[in-house]
Design a protein around this motif. Structure first.
Motif, PDB file in Angstrom:
ATOM      1  N   GLY A 140      36.177 -61.379 -37.073  1.00  0.00           N
ATOM      2  CA  GLY A 140      35.682 -60.522 -38.147  1.00  0.00           C
ATOM      3  C   GLY A 140      34.235 -60.820 -38.489  1.00  0.00           C
ATOM      4  O   GLY A 140      33.453 -59.910 -38.793  1.00  0.00           O
ATOM      5  N   VAL A 141      33.855 -62.104 -38.421  1.00  0.00           N
ATOM      6  CA  VAL A 141      32.447 -62.466 -38.642  1.00  0.00           C
ATOM      7  C   VAL A 141      31.565 -61.846 -37.567  1.00  0.00           C
ATOM      8  O   VAL A 141      30.456 -61.374 -37.840  1.00  0.00           O
ATOM      9  N   VAL A 142      32.065 -61.828 -36.323  1.00  0.00           N
ATOM     10  CA  VAL A 142      31.317 -61.201 -35.233  1.00  0.00           C
ATOM     11  C   VAL A 142      31.122 -59.714 -35.502  1.00  0.00           C
ATOM     12  O   VAL A 142      30.037 -59.157 -35.294  1.00  0.00           O
ATOM     13  N   LEU A 143      32.176 -59.050 -35.970  1.00  0.00           N
ATOM     14  CA  LEU A 143      32.068 -57.624 -36.272  1.00  0.00           C
ATOM     15  C   LEU A 143      31.091 -57.362 -37.417  1.00  0.00           C
ATOM     16  O   LEU A 143      30.391 -56.344 -37.420  1.00  0.00           O
ATOM     17  N   VAL A 144      31.028 -58.258 -38.377  1.00  0.00           N
ATOM     18  CA  VAL A 144      30.028 -58.120 -39.444  1.00  0.00           C
ATOM     19  C   VAL A 144      28.628 -58.214 -38.858  1.00  0.00           C
ATOM     20  O   VAL A 144      27.709 -57.486 -39.274  1.00  0.00           O
ATOM     21  N   GLY A 145      28.458 -59.094 -37.877  1.00  0.00           N
ATOM     22  CA  GLY A 145      27.159 -59.197 -37.224  1.00  0.00           C
ATOM     23  C   GLY A 145      26.750 -57.921 -36.508  1.00  0.00           C
ATOM     24  O   GLY A 145      25.560 -57.622 -36.388  1.00  0.00           O
ATOM     25  N   VAL A 146      27.729 -57.147 -36.027  1.00  0.00           N
ATOM     26  CA  VAL A 146      27.416 -55.867 -35.393  1.00  0.00           C
ATOM     27  C   VAL A 146      26.823 -54.896 -36.403  1.00  0.00           C
ATOM     28  O   VAL A 146      25.949 -54.084 -36.073  1.00  0.00           O
ATOM     29  N   LEU A 147      27.275 -54.975 -37.652  1.00  0.00           N
ATOM     30  CA  LEU A 147      26.844 -54.022 -38.677  1.00  0.00           C
ATOM     31  C   LEU A 147      25.472 -54.351 -39.267  1.00  0.00           C
ATOM     32  O   LEU A 147      24.875 -53.494 -39.920  1.00  0.00           O
ATOM     33  N   ILE A 148      24.979 -55.561 -39.066  1.00  0.00           N
ATOM     34  CA  ILE A 148      23.700 -55.960 -39.658  1.00  0.00           C
ATOM     35  C   ILE A 148      22.557 -55.503 -38.755  1.00  0.00           C
ATOM     36  O   ILE A 148      22.523 -55.854 -37.570  1.00  0.00           O
ATOM     37  N   PRO A 149      21.612 -54.717 -39.259  1.00  0.00           N
ATOM     38  CA  PRO A 149      20.458 -54.314 -38.420  1.00  0.00           C
ATOM     39  C   PRO A 149      19.624 -55.517 -38.012  1.00  0.00           C
ATOM     40  O   PRO A 149      19.476 -56.486 -38.772  1.00  0.00           O
ATOM     41  N   SER A 150      19.091 -55.459 -36.801  1.00  0.00           N
ATOM     42  CA  SER A 150      18.322 -56.597 -36.292  1.00  0.00           C
ATOM     43  C   SER A 150      17.048 -56.848 -37.096  1.00  0.00           C
ATOM     44  O   SER A 150      16.586 -57.993 -37.203  1.00  0.00           O
ATOM     45  N   THR A 151      16.475 -55.798 -37.682  1.00  0.00           N
ATOM     46  CA  THR A 151      15.239 -55.991 -38.458  1.00  0.00           C
ATOM     47  C   THR A 151      15.472 -56.810 -39.717  1.00  0.00           C
ATOM     48  O   THR A 151      14.540 -57.441 -40.223  1.00  0.00           O
ATOM     49  N   VAL A 152      16.707 -56.807 -40.226  1.00  0.00           N
ATOM     50  CA  VAL A 152      16.994 -57.546 -41.464  1.00  0.00           C
ATOM     51  C   VAL A 152      16.883 -59.050 -41.243  1.00  0.00           C
ATOM     52  O   VAL A 152      16.450 -59.792 -42.140  1.00  0.00           O
ATOM     53  N   VAL A 153      17.243 -59.512 -40.057  1.00  0.00           N
ATOM     54  CA  VAL A 153      17.272 -60.955 -39.803  1.00  0.00           C
ATOM     55  C   VAL A 153      15.968 -61.472 -39.199  1.00  0.00           C
ATOM     56  O   VAL A 153      15.862 -62.674 -38.920  1.00  0.00           O
ATOM     57  N   GLN A 154      14.976 -60.608 -39.005  1.00  0.00           N
ATOM     58  CA  GLN A 154      13.752 -61.062 -38.356  1.00  0.00           C
ATOM     59  C   GLN A 154      12.967 -62.040 -39.226  1.00  0.00           C
ATOM     60  O   GLN A 154      12.408 -63.014 -38.709  1.00  0.00           O
ATOM     61  N   LEU A 155      12.910 -61.806 -40.529  1.00  0.00           N
ATOM     62  CA  LEU A 155      12.182 -62.736 -41.402  1.00  0.00           C
ATOM     63  C   LEU A 155      12.851 -64.110 -41.450  1.00  0.00           C
ATOM     64  O   LEU A 155      12.161 -65.131 -41.294  1.00  0.00           O
ATOM     65  N   PRO A 156      14.181 -64.201 -41.653  1.00  0.00           N
ATOM     66  CA  PRO A 156      14.804 -65.538 -41.564  1.00  0.00           C
ATOM     67  C   PRO A 156      14.600 -66.199 -40.203  1.00  0.00           C
ATOM     68  O   PRO A 156      14.383 -67.418 -40.133  1.00  0.00           O
ATOM     69  N   LEU A 157      14.654 -65.424 -39.132  1.00  0.00           N
ATOM     70  CA  LEU A 157      14.414 -66.004 -37.807  1.00  0.00           C
ATOM     71  C   LEU A 157      12.984 -66.527 -37.680  1.00  0.00           C
ATOM     72  O   LEU A 157      12.752 -67.582 -37.078  1.00  0.00           O
ATOM     73  N   TYR A 158      12.050 -65.794 -38.251  1.00  0.00           N
ATOM     74  CA  TYR A 158      10.651 -66.235 -38.200  1.00  0.00           C
ATOM     75  C   TYR A 158      10.488 -67.550 -38.968  1.00  0.00           C
ATOM     76  O   TYR A 158       9.796 -68.470 -38.505  1.00  0.00           O
ATOM     77  N   LEU A 159      11.110 -67.660 -40.139  1.00  0.00           N
ATOM     78  CA  LEU A 159      11.003 -68.893 -40.925  1.00  0.00           C
ATOM     79  C   LEU A 159      11.630 -70.071 -40.185  1.00  0.00           C
ATOM     80  O   LEU A 159      11.085 -71.190 -40.189  1.00  0.00           O
ATOM     81  N   MET A 160      12.767 -69.836 -39.537  1.00  0.00           N
ATOM     82  CA  MET A 160      13.404 -70.906 -38.762  1.00  0.00           C
ATOM     83  C   MET A 160      12.532 -71.308 -37.575  1.00  0.00           C
ATOM     84  O   MET A 160      12.363 -72.496 -37.292  1.00  0.00           O
ATOM     85  N   ALA A 161      11.972 -70.302 -36.879  1.00  0.00           N
ATOM     86  CA  ALA A 161      11.111 -70.620 -35.743  1.00  0.00           C
ATOM     87  C   ALA A 161       9.851 -71.347 -36.189  1.00  0.00           C
ATOM     88  O   ALA A 161       9.349 -72.236 -35.483  1.00  0.00           O
ATOM     89  N   SER A 162       9.345 -71.009 -37.357  1.00  0.00           N
ATOM     90  CA  SER A 162       8.165 -71.688 -37.875  1.00  0.00           C
ATOM     91  C   SER A 162       8.456 -73.154 -38.173  1.00  0.00           C
ATOM     92  O   SER A 162       7.625 -74.039 -37.912  1.00  0.00           O
ATOM     93  N   GLU A 163       9.641 -73.428 -38.742  1.00  0.00           N
ATOM     94  CA  GLU A 163      10.010 -74.812 -39.028  1.00  0.00           C
ATOM     95  C   GLU A 163      10.166 -75.634 -37.752  1.00  0.00           C
ATOM     96  O   GLU A 163       9.872 -76.829 -37.723  1.00  0.00           O
TER      97      GLU A 163
END
Length: 309
Positions: A140-163
């Motif tokens: 079910g968590v995987v299916l929730v990930g399908v519903l999340i647009p990729s642009t929404v997670v780009q800022l958190p990914l950028y912050l993680m990559a920066s760290e």
């Protein structure tokens, strides 16, 4: 001997007279309705096909024109044939930076898509064939990930990559592309339809371990599903514009779509870039077309099996 006689048959009821001028209701012409519906459906499909192919047709025609003909002629009319000259200018401009962008896109796409597909198939196989605690909740968590647009997670990914110090490196684009929730969902569907549990039990009885059973038995059966997921991941990675825009600052690391976007931003200051953007966009479409044409036999069967399942 009975003296009773059979009662005579009742006379038939008189038929009411028909009123003058009254006719029976006409039957609907089903054949005519079927032809009309078919014509309407084909008309809608023709409009959609024209709408879909019109930008590609314009791109193909415009890539053969010179800079002057791009603005002096009709968009869908031919001018002086300059396709080879435009292609040569594209490949040599700025020390061949477009070729580097194209190779970067192939690196990001092929490596990320291959690893992402392998991970997705392994996860989908595990969700289907293994019983473990919280399996359906995790799915079910995987299916929730399908519903999340990729642009929404780009800022958190950028912050993680920066760290982690990964910003402006190849890894900043490659690592996020390895996660594909939709691929995991498709892999579970394909595993349910393609891999019988009896075959796996027979492999285990013959002494094969779980990894060997997956690699030697399950993975060949999942080949159509593997190719289907690979093509979906390939298309998504090739068109990954926003992620590369967030993570990369060095133009030598750009994928081709981001590089063309940067050129297009500068066409007002550098008008000579306009023909390069057009023919570069045409060249950037070619790998997708080649991939689909070469692998169409596998992804067609994979999509059919997924639809039936």
């Amino acid at each position: 001997m009975s003296t009773q006689t059979a009662a005579p048959d009742a006379p038939p009821a008189p038929t009411p007279p028909r009123r003058a001028g009254r006719r029976s209701a006409p039957q609907p012409d089903r054949r005519g309705r079927g032809i009309t519906s078919r014509v309407m459906v084909n008309g809608v499909l023709a409009v959609v096909a024209v709408y879909t192919l019109m930008p590609l047709t314009w791109l193909l025609i415009a890539s053969t024109k010179s800079y002057r003909d791009l603005f002096a002629t009709n968009p869908f009319s031919l001018g002086d044939f300059q396709f080879l000259a435009n292609l040569d200018a594209l490949l040599v401009y700025n020390d061949g930076v477009f070729v580097r962008w194209l190779l970067n896109s192939l690196l990001y796409t092929v490596v990320a898509s291959g690893l992402s597909t392998l991970i997705s198939v392994a996860c989908g196989y595990a969700f289907d064939k293994y019983a473990f605690r919280g399996r359906e909740k995790w799915f079910g968590v995987v299916l929730v990930g399908v519903l999340i647009p990729s642009t929404v997670v780009q800022l958190p990914l950028y912050l993680m990559a920066s760290e982690l110090g990964l910003v402006n490196t190849y890894w900043a684009v490659l690592i996020p592309s390895l996660v594909n929730p939709f691929g995991v969902y498709l892999a579970r569907v394909f595993s349910e339809g393609y891999v019988p549990g009896e075959v796996l039990e027979a492999a285990r009885m013959d002494g094969a371990g779980e990894v060997r059973t997956f690699v030697k038995v399950a993975l060949p059966m999942l080949a159509p599903g593997f190719v289907t997921i690979f093509l979906f991941s390939f298309t998504a990675s090739w068109n990954n514009f926003y992620g590369a825009l967030m993570m990369l600052n060095d133009d030598r690391l750009y994928p081709v779509n981001l590089g063309l976007y940067m050129w297009n931003q500068n066409v007002y200051q550098q008008p000579e870039l306009y023909p390069l953007v057009i023919i570069g966009s045409l060249v950037a479409v070619v790998p997708l077309i080649v991939a689909f044409l070469c692998l169409q036999r596998f992804w067609r069967s994979g999509l059919t099996a997924g639809a039936v399942k």
